[in-house]
Structure formats: C-alpha cells, structure tokens
Design a protein around this motif. Structure first.
Motif, PDB file in Angstrom:
ATOM      1  N   SER A 101       0.833  -1.210   0.000  1.00 11.81           N
ATOM      2  CA  SER A 101       0.000   0.000   0.000  1.00 11.81           C
ATOM      3  C   SER A 101       0.865   1.257   0.000  1.00 11.81           C
ATOM      4  CB  SER A 101      -0.954   0.007   1.195  1.00 11.81           C
ATOM      5  OG  SER A 101      -0.227  -0.035   2.406  1.00 11.81           O
TER       6      SER A 101
ATOM      7  N   TYR B 128       2.321   1.645  -3.559  1.00  5.72           N
ATOM      8  CA  TYR B 128       1.309   2.222  -4.448  1.00  5.72           C
ATOM      9  C   TYR B 128       1.186   3.728  -4.224  1.00  5.72           C
ATOM     10  CZ  TYR B 128      -0.526  -2.430  -5.716  1.00  5.72           C
ATOM     11  OH  TYR B 128      -0.697  -3.703  -6.196  1.00  5.72           O
ATOM     12  N   THR B 129       1.195   4.152  -2.977  1.00  9.64           N
ATOM     13  CA  THR B 129       1.106   5.574  -2.658  1.00  9.64           C
ATOM     14  C   THR B 129       2.335   6.317  -3.178  1.00  9.64           C
ATOM     15  OG1 THR B 129      -0.225   5.124  -0.694  1.00  9.64           O
ATOM     16  CG2 THR B 129       0.895   7.250  -0.781  1.00  9.64           C
TER      17      THR B 129
ATOM     18  N   PRO C 247      -3.311   5.430  -8.631  1.00 11.91           N
ATOM     19  CA  PRO C 247      -4.646   5.739  -8.093  1.00 11.91           C
ATOM     20  C   PRO C 247      -5.277   4.510  -7.439  1.00 11.91           C
ATOM     21  CG  PRO C 247      -4.437   6.491 -10.368  1.00 11.91           C
ATOM     22  CD  PRO C 247      -3.221   5.675 -10.071  1.00 11.91           C
ATOM     23  N   ARG C 248      -6.032   4.730  -6.379  1.00  9.94           N
ATOM     24  CA  ARG C 248      -6.681   3.626  -5.663  1.00  9.94           C
ATOM     25  C   ARG C 248      -7.512   2.756  -6.595  1.00  9.94           C
ATOM     26  NH1 ARG C 248      -6.438   3.596  -0.141  1.00  9.94           N
ATOM     27  NH2 ARG C 248      -5.782   5.525   0.839  1.00  9.94           N
ATOM     28  N   ALA C 249      -8.220   3.376  -7.516  1.00  4.08           N
ATOM     29  CA  ALA C 249      -9.089   2.633  -8.432  1.00  4.08           C
ATOM     30  C   ALA C 249      -8.287   1.712  -9.355  1.00  4.08           C
ATOM     31  CB  ALA C 249      -9.928   3.597  -9.254  1.00  4.08           C
TER      32      ALA C 249
ATOM     33  N   ARG D 128      -5.312   0.193  -8.523  1.00  6.04           N
ATOM     34  CA  ARG D 128      -4.447  -0.733  -7.787  1.00  6.04           C
ATOM     35  C   ARG D 128      -4.854  -2.192  -7.914  1.00  6.04           C
ATOM     36  NH1 ARG D 128      -3.317   2.951  -2.352  1.00  6.04           N
ATOM     37  NH2 ARG D 128      -2.493   4.713  -3.548  1.00  6.04           N
TER      38      ARG D 128
END
Length: 68
Positions: free
Chosen positions: A7, A10-11, A16-18, A20
């Motif tokens: 996580s 990814y950040t 973007p969260r969508a 991942r």
C-alpha cells in the motif's frame, strides 16, 4: 534488505486507488518479486551469480501489440 508495504509502494508511485486492483503481482512464496509495470524486487534482479532466469512480458489488455 528494506521492505515496504504494498500500500505504501502504491502511494509512493502515485498509483490511483481505483487502478491498484488491476496491477499484476508476481509472487514467490510470501515475497512479491515484481509489481507489474512498476517495480522489481532487489531479490529478483539478475546478478553475476544468477543461475536461472524467467522472462515475463506484461501486455496491456485491449492492444496485444503494446508491451509495458
């Protein structure tokens, strides 16, 4: 070896969260070796003493001629 939570990676990579859930992961045992299209783990890199290699190619869906 420095480890980082997926996580946090990814950040840091500003994924973007969508998006991942659509990022492929290559895993061996409990270790992530490759975050497809973004990052290769240090333990998965080819070195002078590497005996075997697996070559993976990530292809974007919808256009089979465009590799990542």
């Amino acid at each position: 070896d420095k480890t980082i939570k997926i996580s946090d990676l990814y950040t840091n990579l500003k994924i973007p969260r969508a998006a991942r859930a659509g990022v492929p992961l290559v895993i061996s045992g409990d270790e992530i070796l490759w975050v497809g299209g973004y990052r290769l783990a240090d333990t998965a890199r080819i070195r002078e003493d590497t005996a075997r290699v697996v070559r993976l190619r990530l292809v974007r869906s919808g256009n089979s001629n465009q590799a990542v």
